[in-house]
Design a protein around this motif. Structure first.
Motif, short mmCIF file in Angstrom:
data_model
loop_
_atom_site.label_atom_id
_atom_site.label_comp_id
_atom_site.label_asym_id
_atom_site.label_seq_id
_atom_site.Cartn_x
_atom_site.Cartn_y
_atom_site.Cartn_z
N LYS A 1 46.58 44.44 35.34
CA LYS A 1 46.24 45.83 35.67
C LYS A 1 46.32 46.67 34.41
O LYS A 1 47.25 46.56 33.62
CB LYS A 1 47.19 46.37 36.75
CG LYS A 1 46.75 47.70 37.33
CD LYS A 1 47.64 48.14 38.46
CE LYS A 1 47.40 47.38 39.75
NZ LYS A 1 46.08 47.65 40.33
N SER B 1 45.36 52.43 35.20
CA SER B 1 45.26 52.09 36.62
C SER B 1 46.63 51.96 37.28
O SER B 1 46.78 52.25 38.47
CB SER B 1 44.49 50.77 36.79
OG SER B 1 43.16 50.90 36.33
N TRP C 1 33.71 43.33 46.53
CA TRP C 1 34.85 44.16 46.16
C TRP C 1 34.76 44.64 44.72
O TRP C 1 35.17 45.76 44.40
CB TRP C 1 36.15 43.37 46.35
CG TRP C 1 36.62 43.34 47.77
CD1 TRP C 1 36.13 44.06 48.82
CD2 TRP C 1 37.69 42.56 48.29
NE1 TRP C 1 36.83 43.76 49.97
CE2 TRP C 1 37.79 42.85 49.67
CE3 TRP C 1 38.58 41.63 47.73
CZ2 TRP C 1 38.74 42.25 50.50
CZ3 TRP C 1 39.52 41.04 48.55
CH2 TRP C 1 39.60 41.35 49.91
N GLU C 2 34.23 43.78 43.83
CA GLU C 2 34.08 44.18 42.44
C GLU C 2 33.20 45.42 42.33
O GLU C 2 33.51 46.37 41.60
CB GLU C 2 33.49 43.04 41.61
CG GLU C 2 34.39 41.82 41.47
CD GLU C 2 35.61 42.08 40.63
OE1 GLU C 2 35.55 42.97 39.75
OE2 GLU C 2 36.64 41.39 40.84
N GLU D 1 32.42 47.53 44.87
CA GLU D 1 33.04 48.63 45.62
C GLU D 1 34.14 49.29 44.79
O GLU D 1 34.23 50.53 44.74
CB GLU D 1 33.62 48.09 46.93
CG GLU D 1 34.31 49.14 47.77
CD GLU D 1 35.22 48.53 48.83
OE1 GLU D 1 35.63 49.26 49.73
OE2 GLU D 1 35.54 47.32 48.73
N HIS D 2 34.99 48.48 44.16
CA HIS D 2 36.11 49.03 43.39
C HIS D 2 35.60 49.87 42.22
O HIS D 2 36.12 50.97 41.96
CB HIS D 2 36.99 47.90 42.88
CG HIS D 2 38.26 48.37 42.23
ND1 HIS D 2 39.36 48.78 42.95
CD2 HIS D 2 38.59 48.53 40.93
CE1 HIS D 2 40.32 49.15 42.13
NE2 HIS D 2 39.88 49.01 40.90
N TYR E 1 36.78 53.43 43.37
CA TYR E 1 38.13 53.68 42.88
C TYR E 1 38.21 53.93 41.38
O TYR E 1 39.26 54.30 40.87
CB TYR E 1 39.05 52.51 43.26
CG TYR E 1 39.22 52.39 44.75
CD1 TYR E 1 40.02 53.29 45.44
CD2 TYR E 1 38.55 51.42 45.48
CE1 TYR E 1 40.17 53.21 46.81
CE2 TYR E 1 38.69 51.33 46.86
CZ TYR E 1 39.50 52.23 47.51
OH TYR E 1 39.64 52.15 48.87
N LYS E 2 37.10 53.75 40.66
CA LYS E 2 37.10 54.05 39.23
C LYS E 2 35.92 54.95 38.85
O LYS E 2 35.30 54.76 37.82
CB LYS E 2 37.03 52.75 38.42
CG LYS E 2 38.31 51.93 38.46
CD LYS E 2 38.24 50.79 37.48
CE LYS E 2 39.55 50.01 37.47
NZ LYS E 2 39.53 48.89 36.50
N LYS F 1 35.80 60.91 43.53
CA LYS F 1 36.82 60.10 44.18
C LYS F 1 36.92 60.32 45.69
O LYS F 1 37.45 59.49 46.40
CB LYS F 1 38.19 60.35 43.52
CG LYS F 1 38.28 59.75 42.13
CD LYS F 1 39.70 59.71 41.61
CE LYS F 1 39.77 58.97 40.28
NZ LYS F 1 41.14 58.84 39.77
N ALA G 1 35.70 57.64 48.70
CA ALA G 1 36.49 56.61 49.38
C ALA G 1 36.92 57.04 50.77
O ALA G 1 37.17 56.20 51.63
CB ALA G 1 37.72 56.25 48.54
#
Length: 221
Positions: free
Chosen positions: A57, A61, A159-160, A162-163, A167-168, A174, A177
C-alpha cells in the motif's frame, strides 16, 4: 513546528518506519502463496489461469484507508496519537486471480493449510461470495499484518478499473463511490461477469462430456 503536525503527517512518518516490514511481509506471503498453490497450478487445463501478484500500500493511500475506517470517515483531532497504520490489515497484500471461478475453492483449500490461523473476511455482494480474503501475521514481521485475496480473474481485473476510477480520482470526484446509480451498475457488472463464467464452464463441461463419450465408444469397438 511539532504542534502543527496533522494526524496524516504523523501517519506518513510511521509509514516509512514500517516500510521495511511491509515489504518483507509482501515478499514472504507472495512466496508462501506461490508455493502453496502449486498443487492447483500443476493441474490447470490450457484454458485455465492462475496468477499471483503482490502489492505494498502506498504512503498516501495508507492514512486515507485508515481514515475511511473511522466513525463518519474522519479522524478525531482530540486523539491524534490514538491512530496507527498497524491497525490496517492490508499494508502488504497478495491477490490470487483464477479463471474459471470454480478453481477458487481448490485454491482456498490448499492455502488454508499454509495460513490456518489467519482471520477470514470474505468479500460478499448481495449474498454472493466474490472473494475469499484472509489476514494475519507471518514470520516476516510481528508489527505488520499481511492479507491475501482469492478472486475470479474477471472480477479482480474489474476491481482494478473500479478502484482507479472511484477510490483514486480527483478530490471533486470522490462522491461517485456513494452514488446509488453507480453502485447499481457495479452490482450489474458482478452479475454479468458471474453469468459469463457460469455459461463458459457449462459449455466446457458439455464439450468434455462429448469427448469422453467418443473415447468410450472407440474403446468399446
Amino acid at each position: 513546528m511539532t504542534g502543527t503536525r496533522t494526524i496524516e503527517d504523523r501517519l506518513r512518518e510511521q509509514y516509512f518506519t514500517l516500510l521495511p516490514d511491509i515489504r518483507r511481509v509482501a515478499e514472504h506471503v507472495e512466496a508462501e502463496v506461490k508455493y502453496g498453490v502449486l498443487p492447483v497450478s500443476h493441474r490447470l487445463s490450457k484454458y485455465e489461469q492462475l496468477v499471483v501478484t503482490s502489492r505494498v500500500k502506498e504512503c498516501e493511500s495508507a492514512p486515507d484507508a485508515l481514515r475511511r475506517r473511522q466513525v463518519f470517515g474522519t479522524f478525531d483531532t482530540d486523539r491524534p496519537t490514538s491512530y496507527s497504520l498497524t491497525d490496517l490489515k492490508d499494508l502488504a497484500g497478495v491477490r490470487i486471480l483464477a479463471f474459471p471461478s470454480s478453481r477458487l475453492a481448490d485454491i482456498n483449500r490448499v492455502l488454508r493449510k499454509r495460513f490456518p490461523s489467519w482471520q477470514a473476511d470474505p468479500v460478499v455482494e448481495n449474498g454472493r461470495l466474490l472473494a475469499f480474503k484472509y489476514s494475519g501475521y507471518c514470520q516476516a514481521s510481528d508489527k505488520v499484518r499481511g492479507e491475501y485475496q482469492i478472486v475470479s480473474t474477471l472480477i479482480g481485473l474489474f476491481w482494478e478499473v473500479e478502484h482507479a476510477a472511484i477510490y483514486k480520482p480527483a478530490p471533486e470526484l470522490k462522491g461517485i463511490a456513494r452514488d446509488v446509480g453507480v453502485r447499481e451498475r457495479i452490482s450489474e457488472a458482478y452479475r454479468a461477469l458471474g453469468a459469463f463464467e457460469e455459461e463458459f464452464e457449462a459449455q466446457i463441461a458439455q464439450i468434455l462430456e462429448v469427448h469422453r463419450r467418443r473415447r468410450r465408444r472407440r474403446r468399446s469397438i
